[in-house]
Design an enzyme around this catalytic site. Structure first.
Site, mmCIF file in Angstrom:
data_model
loop_
_atom_site.group_PDB
_atom_site.id
_atom_site.type_symbol
_atom_site.label_atom_id
_atom_site.label_comp_id
_atom_site.label_asym_id
_atom_site.label_seq_id
_atom_site.Cartn_x
_atom_site.Cartn_y
_atom_site.Cartn_z
ATOM 1 N N CYS A 6 0.802 -1.375 -0.002
ATOM 2 C CA CYS A 6 -0.215 0.030 -0.285
ATOM 3 C C CYS A 6 0.420 1.254 -0.306
ATOM 4 C CB CYS A 6 -0.620 0.431 1.371
ATOM 5 S SG CYS A 6 -1.916 -0.829 1.090
ATOM 6 N N ASP A 29 10.462 -6.497 -8.654
ATOM 7 C CA ASP A 29 10.887 -7.360 -6.895
ATOM 8 C C ASP A 29 12.081 -6.571 -6.410
ATOM 9 O OD1 ASP A 29 9.556 -10.297 -5.888
ATOM 10 O OD2 ASP A 29 11.273 -9.821 -5.696
ATOM 11 N N GLY A 91 4.672 -19.290 1.488
ATOM 12 C CA GLY A 91 6.038 -18.675 1.692
ATOM 13 C C GLY A 91 5.710 -17.258 1.415
ATOM 14 N N THR A 93 5.116 -13.360 2.119
ATOM 15 C CA THR A 93 5.386 -12.813 3.138
ATOM 16 C C THR A 93 5.144 -11.719 3.485
ATOM 17 O OG1 THR A 93 7.389 -12.498 1.619
ATOM 18 C CG2 THR A 93 7.715 -13.897 3.085
ATOM 19 N N HIS A 96 -0.271 -8.560 0.744
ATOM 20 C CA HIS A 96 -1.436 -7.862 0.643
ATOM 21 C C HIS A 96 -1.245 -8.527 -1.354
ATOM 22 C CE1 HIS A 96 -2.258 -3.206 -2.063
ATOM 23 N NE2 HIS A 96 -2.107 -4.415 -2.583
ATOM 24 N N HIS A 98 -0.843 -10.443 -4.044
ATOM 25 C CA HIS A 98 0.273 -9.733 -5.577
ATOM 26 C C HIS A 98 0.476 -11.509 -6.439
ATOM 27 C CE1 HIS A 98 3.096 -11.096 -1.872
ATOM 28 N NE2 HIS A 98 3.639 -11.586 -2.745
HETATM 29 P P1 5GP Z 1 5.431 -13.571 -1.487
HETATM 30 O O1 5GP Z 1 7.230 -14.374 -0.490
HETATM 31 O O2 5GP Z 1 4.500 -12.796 -0.069
HETATM 32 O O3 5GP Z 1 4.924 -14.384 -2.641
HETATM 33 O O4 5GP Z 1 6.521 -12.285 -1.946
HETATM 34 C C1 5GP Z 1 6.742 -11.133 -1.522
HETATM 35 C C2 5GP Z 1 7.661 -10.368 -2.561
HETATM 36 O O5 5GP Z 1 7.703 -8.752 -2.516
HETATM 37 C C3 5GP Z 1 9.232 -11.050 -2.529
HETATM 38 O O6 5GP Z 1 9.686 -11.310 -3.468
HETATM 39 C C4 5GP Z 1 10.339 -9.945 -2.337
HETATM 40 O O7 5GP Z 1 11.233 -9.540 -2.680
HETATM 41 C C5 5GP Z 1 9.333 -8.806 -2.750
HETATM 42 N N1 5GP Z 1 9.436 -7.182 -1.827
HETATM 43 C C6 5GP Z 1 9.447 -6.878 -0.823
HETATM 44 N N2 5GP Z 1 9.466 -5.689 0.134
HETATM 45 C C7 5GP Z 1 9.624 -5.530 -1.267
HETATM 46 C C8 5GP Z 1 10.304 -3.794 -1.519
HETATM 47 O O8 5GP Z 1 9.891 -2.646 -0.513
HETATM 48 N N3 5GP Z 1 10.200 -3.504 -2.562
HETATM 49 C C9 5GP Z 1 9.647 -4.578 -3.579
HETATM 50 N N4 5GP Z 1 10.064 -4.542 -5.065
HETATM 51 N N5 5GP Z 1 9.826 -5.811 -3.798
HETATM 52 C C10 5GP Z 1 9.491 -6.370 -2.296
HETATM 53 ZN ZN ZN Z 2 -1.853 -3.327 1.367
#
Ligand code: 5GP
Ligand code: ZN
Length: 115
Positions: A6, A29, A91, A93, A96, A98
């Site tokens: 957000c 990412d 996994g 993390t 929100h 995505h």
């Molecule tokens: P998940 O593990 O929830 O599927 O993916 C979260 C993704 O968000 C990860 O691949 C991580 O590298 C990316 N990510 C986390 N924080 C940030 C950020 O502040 N900026 C960007 N561009 N990517 C982020």
């Molecule tokens: Zn959000």
């Protein structure tokens, strides 16, 4: 709300924007796992795929309408993969919703490559 995505949408946290419209935002990412690794998010806080409803699913449609263009903009010329991790075992993390758009190289086909 304390949600980093957000904050990225609001411009409070910088991001490398690839695409944006009224409904969705796409950015690189921060920790890419392939030459093309883009995150596509709704401009509405939906925590995960578990929270998709009849009322908010238009955001998901809008994401998928734009993914082919986003993948090309990100350099995935010969195909790409879309992944959404939902919940602890997957996994997730960032809570929100995505969609990871991954490509720009040949990808391993199996989730567990040793099998
Ligand atoms: P998940 O593990 O929830 O599927 O993916 C979260 C993704 O968000 C990860 O691949 C991580 O590298 C990316 N990510 C986390 N924080 C940030 C950020 O502040 N900026 C960007 N561009 N990517 C982020
Ligand atoms: Zn959000």
């Amino acid at each position: 709300m304390d949600c980093i995505f957000c904050k990225i949408i609001a411009g409070e946290i910088p991001s490398a924007k690839i695409f944006e419209n009224e409904w969705i935002y796409a950015f690189k990412d921060i920790n890419p796992e392939a030459p093309c690794h883009i995150l596509v998010i709704p401009k509405k806080h939906i925590a995960s795929m578990d929270e998709i409803t009849e009322e908010n699913s238009v955001y998901v449609s809008k994401i998928f309408e734009s993914i082919p263009e986003i993948a090309k903009l990100g350099g995935a010329e010969n195909g790409y993969r879309v992944i959404s991790n939902c919940g602890k075992d997957a996994g997730q993390t960032v809570f929100h919703l995505h969609f990871h758009v991954i490509g720009g190289t040949e990808l391993p086909i199996h989730v567990f490559p040793e099998k």
